[in-house]
Design an enzyme around this catalytic site. Structure first.
Site, mmCIF file in Angstrom:
data_model
loop_
_atom_site.group_PDB
_atom_site.id
_atom_site.type_symbol
_atom_site.label_atom_id
_atom_site.label_comp_id
_atom_site.label_asym_id
_atom_site.label_seq_id
_atom_site.Cartn_x
_atom_site.Cartn_y
_atom_site.Cartn_z
ATOM 1 N N ASP A 81 0.850 -1.199 0.000
ATOM 2 C CA ASP A 81 0.000 0.000 0.000
ATOM 3 C C ASP A 81 0.886 1.251 0.000
ATOM 4 O O ASP A 81 1.812 1.358 0.818
ATOM 5 C CB ASP A 81 -0.862 -0.051 1.278
ATOM 6 C CG ASP A 81 -1.943 1.007 1.312
ATOM 7 O OD1 ASP A 81 -2.468 1.353 0.238
ATOM 8 O OD2 ASP A 81 -2.271 1.467 2.424
ATOM 9 N N ASN A 252 -10.341 0.883 0.714
ATOM 10 C CA ASN A 252 -9.226 0.730 1.678
ATOM 11 C C ASN A 252 -9.627 1.108 3.099
ATOM 12 O O ASN A 252 -10.113 2.220 3.341
ATOM 13 C CB ASN A 252 -8.073 1.640 1.263
ATOM 14 C CG ASN A 252 -7.288 1.101 0.093
ATOM 15 O OD1 ASN A 252 -7.738 0.202 -0.603
ATOM 16 N ND2 ASN A 252 -6.110 1.645 -0.120
ATOM 17 N N ILE A 253 -9.346 0.198 4.030
ATOM 18 C CA ILE A 253 -9.691 0.406 5.443
ATOM 19 C C ILE A 253 -8.460 0.111 6.308
ATOM 20 O O ILE A 253 -7.956 -1.014 6.321
ATOM 21 C CB ILE A 253 -10.826 -0.554 5.877
ATOM 22 C CG1 ILE A 253 -12.031 -0.486 4.930
ATOM 23 C CG2 ILE A 253 -11.230 -0.298 7.337
ATOM 24 C CD1 ILE A 253 -12.871 0.757 5.003
HETATM 25 P P1 13P Z 1 -8.215 5.056 6.382
HETATM 26 O O1 13P Z 1 -7.266 5.903 7.169
HETATM 27 O O2 13P Z 1 -9.500 5.779 6.108
HETATM 28 O O3 13P Z 1 -8.467 3.728 6.999
HETATM 29 O O4 13P Z 1 -7.544 4.820 4.943
HETATM 30 C C1 13P Z 1 -6.804 3.664 4.668
HETATM 31 C C2 13P Z 1 -6.105 3.716 3.356
HETATM 32 O O5 13P Z 1 -6.430 4.440 2.459
HETATM 33 C C3 13P Z 1 -4.964 2.821 3.187
HETATM 34 O O6 13P Z 1 -4.326 2.996 1.972
HETATM 35 O O1 G3H Z 2 -3.098 4.959 3.639
HETATM 36 C C1 G3H Z 2 -2.236 4.790 4.477
HETATM 37 C C2 G3H Z 2 -2.311 3.719 5.476
HETATM 38 O O2 G3H Z 2 -3.308 3.997 6.407
HETATM 39 C C3 G3H Z 2 -0.967 3.386 6.056
HETATM 40 O O3 G3H Z 2 -0.647 4.075 7.197
HETATM 41 O O4 G3H Z 2 1.820 4.470 6.897
HETATM 42 O O5 G3H Z 2 0.712 4.651 9.153
HETATM 43 O O6 G3H Z 2 1.019 2.414 8.063
HETATM 44 P P1 G3H Z 2 0.838 3.906 7.867
HETATM 45 ZN ZN ZN Z 3 -4.419 5.048 1.251
#
Ligand code: 13P
Ligand code: G3H
Ligand code: ZN
Length: 304
Positions: A81, A252-253
Protein backbone atom coordinates in the site's frame (compact mmCIF):
# COMPACT_ATOMS: atom_id res chain seq x y z
CA UNK A 1 -4.48 -18.76 -1.88
CA UNK A 2 -2.58 -15.60 -2.78
CA UNK A 3 -3.39 -14.19 -6.22
CA UNK A 4 -2.85 -10.88 -7.93
CA UNK A 5 -5.79 -8.46 -7.94
CA UNK A 6 -6.91 -9.19 -11.53
CA UNK A 7 -8.91 -12.28 -10.48
CA UNK A 8 -10.24 -10.41 -7.46
CA UNK A 9 -11.45 -7.46 -9.54
CA UNK A 10 -13.13 -9.85 -11.99
CA UNK A 11 -15.11 -11.16 -9.00
CA UNK A 12 -16.02 -7.56 -8.04
CA UNK A 13 -17.22 -6.76 -11.54
CA UNK A 14 -19.16 -10.01 -11.91
CA UNK A 15 -20.93 -9.48 -8.57
CA UNK A 16 -21.21 -5.68 -8.89
CA UNK A 17 -19.55 -5.16 -5.55
CA UNK A 18 -16.32 -3.86 -4.00
CA UNK A 19 -13.50 -5.76 -2.31
CA UNK A 20 -12.28 -4.66 1.11
CA UNK A 21 -8.55 -3.93 1.33
CA UNK A 22 -7.56 -4.22 4.97
CA UNK A 23 -4.27 -2.79 6.26
CA UNK A 24 -2.32 -5.23 8.43
CA UNK A 25 1.00 -5.11 10.28
CA UNK A 26 1.18 -8.17 12.52
CA UNK A 27 0.04 -11.74 13.06
CA UNK A 28 -3.17 -10.67 14.78
CA UNK A 29 -4.46 -8.39 12.02
CA UNK A 30 -3.55 -10.90 9.29
CA UNK A 31 -5.23 -13.73 11.21
CA UNK A 32 -8.35 -11.62 11.79
CA UNK A 33 -8.93 -10.51 8.19
CA UNK A 34 -8.01 -13.82 6.54
CA UNK A 35 -10.28 -15.77 8.90
CA UNK A 36 -13.10 -13.32 8.13
CA UNK A 37 -12.52 -13.87 4.39
CA UNK A 38 -12.34 -17.67 4.69
CA UNK A 39 -15.45 -17.96 6.83
CA UNK A 40 -17.51 -15.73 4.53
CA UNK A 41 -15.94 -17.23 1.38
CA UNK A 42 -15.34 -13.72 0.02
CA UNK A 43 -12.12 -12.35 -1.48
CA UNK A 44 -10.13 -9.64 0.31
CA UNK A 45 -6.93 -7.70 -0.25
CA UNK A 46 -4.36 -7.81 2.56
CA UNK A 47 -2.51 -4.48 2.46
CA UNK A 48 0.80 -3.59 4.03
CA UNK A 49 2.17 -0.04 4.00
CA UNK A 50 5.87 0.83 3.96
CA UNK A 51 5.48 1.50 7.70
CA UNK A 52 3.99 -1.95 8.24
CA UNK A 53 6.86 -3.51 6.29
CA UNK A 54 9.45 -1.60 8.33
CA UNK A 55 7.70 -2.88 11.48
CA UNK A 56 7.04 -6.52 10.57
CA UNK A 57 9.44 -7.28 7.69
CA UNK A 58 8.39 -8.06 4.10
CA UNK A 59 9.33 -11.76 4.32
CA UNK A 60 7.41 -12.25 7.57
CA UNK A 61 4.30 -10.63 6.08
CA UNK A 62 4.56 -12.87 2.99
CA UNK A 63 4.90 -15.98 5.17
CA UNK A 64 2.00 -15.05 7.43
CA UNK A 65 -0.34 -14.04 4.60
CA UNK A 66 0.71 -17.12 2.60
CA UNK A 67 0.05 -19.48 5.51
CA UNK A 68 -3.26 -17.94 6.53
CA UNK A 69 -4.56 -17.98 2.94
CA UNK A 70 -3.42 -21.54 2.21
CA UNK A 71 -5.91 -24.44 1.86
CA UNK A 72 -8.75 -22.26 0.69
CA UNK A 73 -10.01 -21.47 -2.77
CA UNK A 74 -10.98 -17.94 -1.68
CA UNK A 75 -8.68 -15.57 -3.56
CA UNK A 76 -6.68 -13.13 -1.43
CA UNK A 77 -3.98 -10.69 -2.56
CA UNK A 78 -1.01 -9.47 -0.54
CA UNK A 79 -0.61 -5.88 -1.64
CA UNK A 80 1.95 -3.14 -0.98
CA UNK A 81 0.00 0.00 0.00
CA UNK A 82 1.37 3.44 -0.98
CA UNK A 83 4.78 2.25 -2.19
CA UNK A 84 6.70 5.45 -2.81
CA UNK A 85 9.66 4.16 -4.83
CA UNK A 86 10.60 1.61 -7.49
CA UNK A 87 12.95 0.00 -4.93
CA UNK A 88 10.25 -0.78 -2.34
CA UNK A 89 7.96 -2.17 -5.06
CA UNK A 90 10.77 -4.41 -6.37
CA UNK A 91 11.61 -5.53 -2.83
CA UNK A 92 7.98 -6.56 -2.21
CA UNK A 93 7.64 -8.31 -5.59
CA UNK A 94 10.88 -10.23 -4.98
CA UNK A 95 9.65 -11.20 -1.48
CA UNK A 96 6.39 -12.66 -2.85
CA UNK A 97 3.74 -9.90 -2.70
CA UNK A 98 1.10 -10.56 -5.34
CA UNK A 99 0.24 -6.90 -5.92
CA UNK A 100 1.85 -3.48 -5.41
CA UNK A 101 0.77 0.13 -5.35
CA UNK A 102 3.16 2.74 -6.66
CA UNK A 103 2.01 6.09 -5.29
CA UNK A 104 3.56 8.81 -7.41
CA UNK A 105 0.63 11.15 -6.81
CA UNK A 106 2.78 13.86 -5.24
CA UNK A 107 5.04 13.98 -8.33
CA UNK A 108 4.51 16.05 -11.49
CA UNK A 109 2.32 14.09 -13.97
CA UNK A 110 5.11 12.96 -16.33
CA UNK A 111 7.32 11.81 -13.42
CA UNK A 112 4.39 9.86 -11.95
CA UNK A 113 3.87 8.25 -15.40
CA UNK A 114 7.56 7.31 -15.75
CA UNK A 115 7.81 5.82 -12.24
CA UNK A 116 4.54 3.89 -12.52
CA UNK A 117 5.48 2.54 -15.96
CA UNK A 118 8.83 1.30 -14.64
CA UNK A 119 7.09 -0.54 -11.77
CA UNK A 120 4.50 -2.01 -14.15
CA UNK A 121 7.23 -3.38 -16.43
CA UNK A 122 8.94 -5.21 -13.55
CA UNK A 123 5.72 -6.32 -11.83
CA UNK A 124 4.03 -7.74 -14.94
CA UNK A 125 7.10 -9.86 -15.69
CA UNK A 126 6.42 -11.53 -12.32
CA UNK A 127 2.61 -11.82 -12.62
CA UNK A 128 2.12 -9.06 -10.04
CA UNK A 129 -0.63 -6.45 -10.46
CA UNK A 130 -0.02 -2.71 -10.06
CA UNK A 131 -2.20 0.08 -8.64
CA UNK A 132 -1.27 3.65 -9.59
CA UNK A 133 -2.56 6.89 -8.07
CA UNK A 134 -3.61 10.15 -9.65
CA UNK A 135 -4.94 13.20 -7.79
CA UNK A 136 -4.29 14.01 -4.15
CA UNK A 137 -6.09 12.46 -1.22
CA UNK A 138 -6.11 14.61 1.90
CA UNK A 139 -4.96 13.34 5.29
CA UNK A 140 -1.98 12.40 7.38
CA UNK A 141 -0.51 8.97 8.16
CA UNK A 142 3.06 7.92 8.96
CA UNK A 143 4.20 7.76 5.38
CA UNK A 144 1.35 9.28 3.47
CA UNK A 145 0.40 12.91 3.79
CA UNK A 146 -1.28 15.60 1.80
CA UNK A 147 -2.62 18.87 3.19
CA UNK A 148 -5.16 19.53 0.48
CA UNK A 149 -7.27 17.40 -1.81
CA UNK A 150 -7.08 17.59 -5.63
CA UNK A 151 -9.79 15.56 -7.34
CA UNK A 152 -8.64 13.24 -10.14
CA UNK A 153 -8.91 14.69 -13.63
CA UNK A 154 -10.69 12.15 -15.94
CA UNK A 155 -8.74 13.01 -19.12
CA UNK A 156 -5.42 12.82 -17.23
CA UNK A 157 -6.54 9.47 -15.81
CA UNK A 158 -7.12 8.16 -19.34
CA UNK A 159 -3.69 9.32 -20.47
CA UNK A 160 -2.06 7.95 -17.28
CA UNK A 161 -3.51 4.45 -17.66
CA UNK A 162 -2.74 4.34 -21.41
CA UNK A 163 0.87 5.40 -20.85
CA UNK A 164 1.62 3.26 -17.77
CA UNK A 165 -0.45 0.08 -18.25
CA UNK A 166 -1.32 0.01 -14.51
CA UNK A 167 -4.05 -2.49 -13.59
CA UNK A 168 -6.10 -0.26 -11.29
CA UNK A 169 -6.14 3.40 -10.32
CA UNK A 170 -6.55 5.08 -6.93
CA UNK A 171 -8.53 8.27 -7.41
CA UNK A 172 -9.19 11.31 -5.29
CA UNK A 173 -12.96 11.66 -4.75
CA UNK A 174 -13.28 13.45 -1.41
CA UNK A 175 -12.27 10.66 0.99
CA UNK A 176 -9.36 11.28 3.38
CA UNK A 177 -6.71 9.27 5.22
CA UNK A 178 -6.61 8.96 8.98
CA UNK A 179 -8.92 9.42 11.97
CA UNK A 180 -10.16 12.91 11.21
CA UNK A 181 -11.62 13.33 7.75
CA UNK A 182 -13.08 16.80 8.46
CA UNK A 183 -15.58 18.46 10.75
CA UNK A 184 -18.56 16.98 8.90
CA UNK A 185 -18.99 13.76 6.90
CA UNK A 186 -16.88 14.27 3.77
CA UNK A 187 -18.77 14.77 0.56
CA UNK A 188 -18.04 12.01 -1.95
CA UNK A 189 -17.70 13.25 -5.53
CA UNK A 190 -19.74 10.63 -7.38
CA UNK A 191 -19.58 12.78 -10.50
CA UNK A 192 -15.77 12.35 -10.48
CA UNK A 193 -16.10 8.55 -10.13
CA UNK A 194 -18.56 8.56 -13.05
CA UNK A 195 -16.41 10.82 -15.24
CA UNK A 196 -13.18 8.84 -14.61
CA UNK A 197 -15.01 5.59 -15.19
CA UNK A 198 -16.45 6.92 -18.46
CA UNK A 199 -12.99 8.02 -19.60
CA UNK A 200 -11.34 4.67 -18.72
CA UNK A 201 -14.20 2.35 -19.67
CA UNK A 202 -16.71 0.93 -17.17
CA UNK A 203 -14.68 -2.23 -16.62
CA UNK A 204 -11.52 -0.46 -15.45
CA UNK A 205 -11.07 -1.01 -11.66
CA UNK A 206 -10.96 2.16 -9.54
CA UNK A 207 -9.77 2.33 -5.94
CA UNK A 208 -11.04 4.39 -2.99
CA UNK A 209 -8.51 5.19 -0.26
CA UNK A 210 -9.23 6.81 3.10
CA UNK A 211 -12.54 4.98 3.48
CA UNK A 212 -12.72 4.21 7.19
CA UNK A 213 -16.01 5.08 8.86
CA UNK A 214 -14.41 5.85 12.24
CA UNK A 215 -17.27 4.37 14.32
CA UNK A 216 -18.01 6.79 17.15
CA UNK A 217 -18.83 3.95 19.57
CA UNK A 218 -15.23 2.71 19.20
CA UNK A 219 -13.80 6.20 19.75
CA UNK A 220 -16.07 6.62 22.81
CA UNK A 221 -14.97 3.24 24.18
CA UNK A 222 -11.29 4.10 23.75
CA UNK A 223 -11.85 7.36 25.64
CA UNK A 224 -13.95 5.62 28.31
CA UNK A 225 -11.03 3.34 29.10
CA UNK A 226 -8.35 6.04 29.29
CA UNK A 227 -7.82 7.12 25.69
CA UNK A 228 -7.70 10.72 24.55
CA UNK A 229 -8.92 10.91 20.98
CA UNK A 230 -10.34 14.38 20.42
CA UNK A 231 -11.28 15.05 16.79
CA UNK A 232 -12.53 12.14 14.72
CA UNK A 233 -14.77 11.85 11.67
CA UNK A 234 -15.22 9.09 9.11
CA UNK A 235 -17.01 8.24 5.87
CA UNK A 236 -20.70 7.36 6.18
CA UNK A 237 -21.52 3.65 5.63
CA UNK A 238 -24.23 4.81 3.20
CA UNK A 239 -21.49 6.33 1.03
CA UNK A 240 -19.38 3.15 1.19
CA UNK A 241 -22.34 1.08 0.01
CA UNK A 242 -23.09 3.57 -2.76
CA UNK A 243 -19.41 3.61 -3.81
CA UNK A 244 -19.46 -0.20 -3.99
CA UNK A 245 -22.12 -0.03 -6.73
CA UNK A 246 -19.88 2.13 -8.97
CA UNK A 247 -16.60 1.27 -10.74
CA UNK A 248 -14.86 1.43 -7.35
CA UNK A 249 -13.67 -2.18 -6.96
CA UNK A 250 -11.41 -1.75 -3.90
CA UNK A 251 -12.18 0.11 -0.68
CA UNK A 252 -9.23 0.73 1.68
CA UNK A 253 -9.69 0.41 5.44
CA UNK A 254 -6.92 0.93 7.98
CA UNK A 255 -7.99 3.37 10.72
CA UNK A 256 -11.12 1.38 11.66
CA UNK A 257 -9.09 -1.77 12.34
CA UNK A 258 -6.67 0.24 14.51
CA UNK A 259 -9.67 1.57 16.45
CA UNK A 260 -11.04 -1.98 16.95
CA UNK A 261 -7.63 -3.09 18.20
CA UNK A 262 -7.14 -0.23 20.66
CA UNK A 263 -10.72 -0.21 21.92
CA UNK A 264 -10.60 -3.93 22.62
CA UNK A 265 -7.20 -3.89 24.35
CA UNK A 266 -8.00 -0.91 26.57
CA UNK A 267 -11.29 -2.46 27.68
CA UNK A 268 -9.88 -5.96 28.12
CA UNK A 269 -6.98 -4.84 30.30
CA UNK A 270 -9.27 -2.68 32.43
CA UNK A 271 -11.84 -5.45 32.95
CA UNK A 272 -9.34 -8.32 33.36
CA UNK A 273 -6.74 -6.86 35.70
CA UNK A 274 -5.37 -10.24 36.71
CA UNK A 275 -4.61 -11.31 33.12
CA UNK A 276 -1.03 -11.09 31.86
CA UNK A 277 -1.17 -13.66 29.05
CA UNK A 278 -0.64 -11.84 25.70
CA UNK A 279 -2.64 -14.52 23.89
CA UNK A 280 -5.74 -13.59 25.86
CA UNK A 281 -5.20 -9.84 25.52
CA UNK A 282 -4.40 -9.95 21.79
CA UNK A 283 -6.96 -12.70 21.19
CA UNK A 284 -9.80 -10.39 22.23
CA UNK A 285 -8.51 -7.68 19.88
CA UNK A 286 -8.17 -10.19 17.03
CA UNK A 287 -11.80 -11.25 17.49
CA UNK A 288 -13.01 -7.66 17.43
CA UNK A 289 -11.10 -6.93 14.20
CA UNK A 290 -12.41 -10.15 12.65
CA UNK A 291 -16.03 -9.26 13.51
CA UNK A 292 -15.64 -5.78 12.07
CA UNK A 293 -13.97 -7.13 8.90
CA UNK A 294 -16.92 -9.53 8.49
CA UNK A 295 -19.35 -6.63 8.92
CA UNK A 296 -17.66 -4.70 6.09
CA UNK A 297 -17.30 -7.74 3.80
CA UNK A 298 -20.98 -8.57 4.26
CA UNK A 299 -21.98 -4.99 3.52
CA UNK A 300 -19.66 -4.16 0.58
CA UNK A 301 -18.77 -7.49 -1.05
CA UNK A 302 -21.59 -9.91 -0.26
CA UNK A 303 -24.26 -7.18 -0.14
CA UNK A 304 -26.04 -8.69 2.83
P1 13P B 1 -8.22 5.06 6.38
O1 13P B 1 -7.27 5.90 7.17
O2 13P B 1 -9.50 5.78 6.11
O3 13P B 1 -8.47 3.73 7.00
O4 13P B 1 -7.54 4.82 4.94
C1 13P B 1 -6.80 3.66 4.67
C2 13P B 1 -6.10 3.72 3.36
O5 13P B 1 -6.43 4.44 2.46
C3 13P B 1 -4.96 2.82 3.19
O6 13P B 1 -4.33 3.00 1.97
O1 G3H C 1 -3.10 4.96 3.64
C1 G3H C 1 -2.24 4.79 4.48
C2 G3H C 1 -2.31 3.72 5.48
O2 G3H C 1 -3.31 4.00 6.41
C3 G3H C 1 -0.97 3.39 6.06
O3 G3H C 1 -0.65 4.08 7.20
O4 G3H C 1 1.82 4.47 6.90
O5 G3H C 1 0.71 4.65 9.15
O6 G3H C 1 1.02 2.41 8.06
P1 G3H C 1 0.84 3.91 7.87
ZN1 ZN D 1 -4.42 5.05 1.25
Amino acid sequence: MLTNTNIIFEYAQKHKCAICAFNVSNLETIKAVTEASRELKAPIIISASEGAIAYAGANNLVSLAGNFSRDTSVPMALHLDHGKSYEICKKCIDAGFSSVMIDGSSLPFEENVALTKKVVQYAHKHGVSVEGELGQIIGIEDNVSSASSILTNPQQAKEFVAKTGCDSLAISIGTAHGINKGSITPQIHYETIEAVSKALGKKYPLVAHGSSSVPQNLVANINKFGGEITKSQGIDYIDLVKMSTTSICKINIDTDLRLCFTSSIRQYLFENREVFDPRKILGSATNQIKDYAKYLINMLTLKK
